[in-house]
Design an enzyme around this catalytic site. Sequence first.
Site, PDB file in Angstrom:
ATOM      1  N   LYS A  79      -8.377 -12.863 -58.723  1.00 28.46           N
ATOM      2  CA  LYS A  79      -9.204 -11.659 -58.652  1.00 28.46           C
ATOM      3  C   LYS A  79      -8.457 -10.557 -57.910  1.00 28.46           C
ATOM      4  O   LYS A  79      -7.773 -10.817 -56.916  1.00 28.46           O
ATOM      5  CB  LYS A  79     -10.525 -11.996 -57.947  1.00 28.46           C
ATOM      6  N   SER A 188     -19.533  -9.463 -59.245  1.00 30.32           N
ATOM      7  CA  SER A 188     -18.349  -8.630 -59.422  1.00 30.32           C
ATOM      8  C   SER A 188     -17.151  -9.378 -60.003  1.00 30.32           C
ATOM      9  O   SER A 188     -16.181  -8.763 -60.445  1.00 30.32           O
ATOM     10  CB  SER A 188     -17.938  -8.034 -58.067  1.00 30.32           C
ATOM     11  N   SER A 212     -21.748 -12.875 -56.485  1.00 31.43           N
ATOM     12  CA  SER A 212     -20.660 -12.417 -57.359  1.00 31.43           C
ATOM     13  C   SER A 212     -19.753 -13.515 -57.901  1.00 31.43           C
ATOM     14  O   SER A 212     -18.849 -13.239 -58.678  1.00 31.43           O
ATOM     15  CB  SER A 212     -19.801 -11.377 -56.636  1.00 31.43           C
TER      16      SER A 212
END
Length: 522
Positions: A79, A188, A212
Amino acid sequence: MTDLTRLTIADARDKLRGKEITSAELTDAYLDAIDAANATLNAYVAVTHDKARDMAKASDAKMAKGEGGALEGIPLGIKDLFSTEGVHTQACSHILDGFKPRYESTVTSNLWADGAVMLGKLNMDEFAMGSSNETSHYGPVVNPWRRQRLEQSVTPTIHLDEGGFVPAGGGVREARTLDNARLVPGGSSGGSAAAVAAFLCAGATATDTGGSIRQPAAFTGTIGIKPTYGRVSRWGVVAFASSLDQAGPIARDVRDAAILLKSMASVDAKDTTSVDMPVPDYEAAIGRPIKGMRVGIPKEYRVDGMPEEIEALWQKGIAWLKDAGATIVDISLPHTKYALPAYYIVAPAEASSNLARYDGVRYGLRVPGKDIVDMYEKTRAAGFGREVKRRVMIGTYVLSAGYYDAYYLQAQKVRTLIKRDFEAVFDAGVDVILTPATPSAAFGIADEDMASDPVKMYLNDIFTVTVNMAGLPGIAVPAGLDARGLPLGLQLIGKPFDEETLFQTAHVIEQAAGRFQPEKWW
């Protein structure tokens, strides 16, 4: 040869150790898949082809000598919130344009020490603020799942008459086809979830501040675990809300998630909130019986307007655990209804403080101004997206002198009450709590209802934020498909630092529900 990208981490690990495949072959298979799919799915914002091949080559050399770590040669996606030395790290924000850190986050350092290979950096909501991966400076990620469309056609029935073949009524045939509407992967950590679901990495790092990891996992039919706060170091992870943020993995099955968390977790002198406790062998917990385990079902999670299929999925999960020998216990978490509003005070307040450092002076974007204050204002106005600005403004407001006691202080008191609710339930003998993971399946990109009302978007976190507010571990497990063929997930919430029980129980649900993967269209 079997498509190498379809191997689980556990299977790939065994084949690598058995010299059936090489890391170079596995890595090239993933890089080819990324190159073919990323223009459509937008899961990666940077692909590190050369670095990945160099790391794979080094892993193969180690394994040839009989050496290697727990993840030796396994290709992962990272990420964009995790600092990676010399590699694009921008939290998918315009304000961090061109930033390449000179240091490595503790989580990625742990993964590289165990032999993992980096494929690239994954798309995400800007500064991890979002539930759909639509706030990224690099555009939305597309969910590899698509809704099914039921189509009916009439097939004529014919019979032979004197005059030849004559139509005589007909039969109705039904066929399911894929709808072309693009869906969000959740946020997210949308890039992480989409990449894992679309076989563009063997597993991925992710972060969870209010859901998330778990919400995108539920939207994409993958496994996502948010560990206990302090289980995984936050050092080198771009901060959103420091008292809520926690890193964890997204993977294709429960075993892979356990393998990844074992490598990610550690105490860290650079993160004083990390906890000095031994990291268990989470994989060993998988397959243990749950007979006699007490599973709590909180009545407060039956929210108004919850779709029938979410309730039905929850009941199915309860039945699976009961059939496996668990005892089902009705419980109450009375302050649950205050969790979402309290979260959306605490998280923006911490975000407004954390994001004050992005001013155009030292790194990232700089927009010239007539003086330094003008430069600050223009840089932040151009560099931050709409959702980030909204949360910074909310956070600054609730921390301001006239409103601190009325909002922020009250939210912190609510947070304490939420934590006490969980403590009371666990003290009463409940081992794990079962809830839905999300209030719906994935929705469309640029959905008008969501775009026009941020509160509707925030309601996606209704089942997940309590876990962050209390600092507990939670895992999302795919448990079924909705009426239009989209994945739905269940959530398990555990005691502090009892991730083993989550993996143990999640495996039971996984075995009962089966595995889910999207039909390839990209």
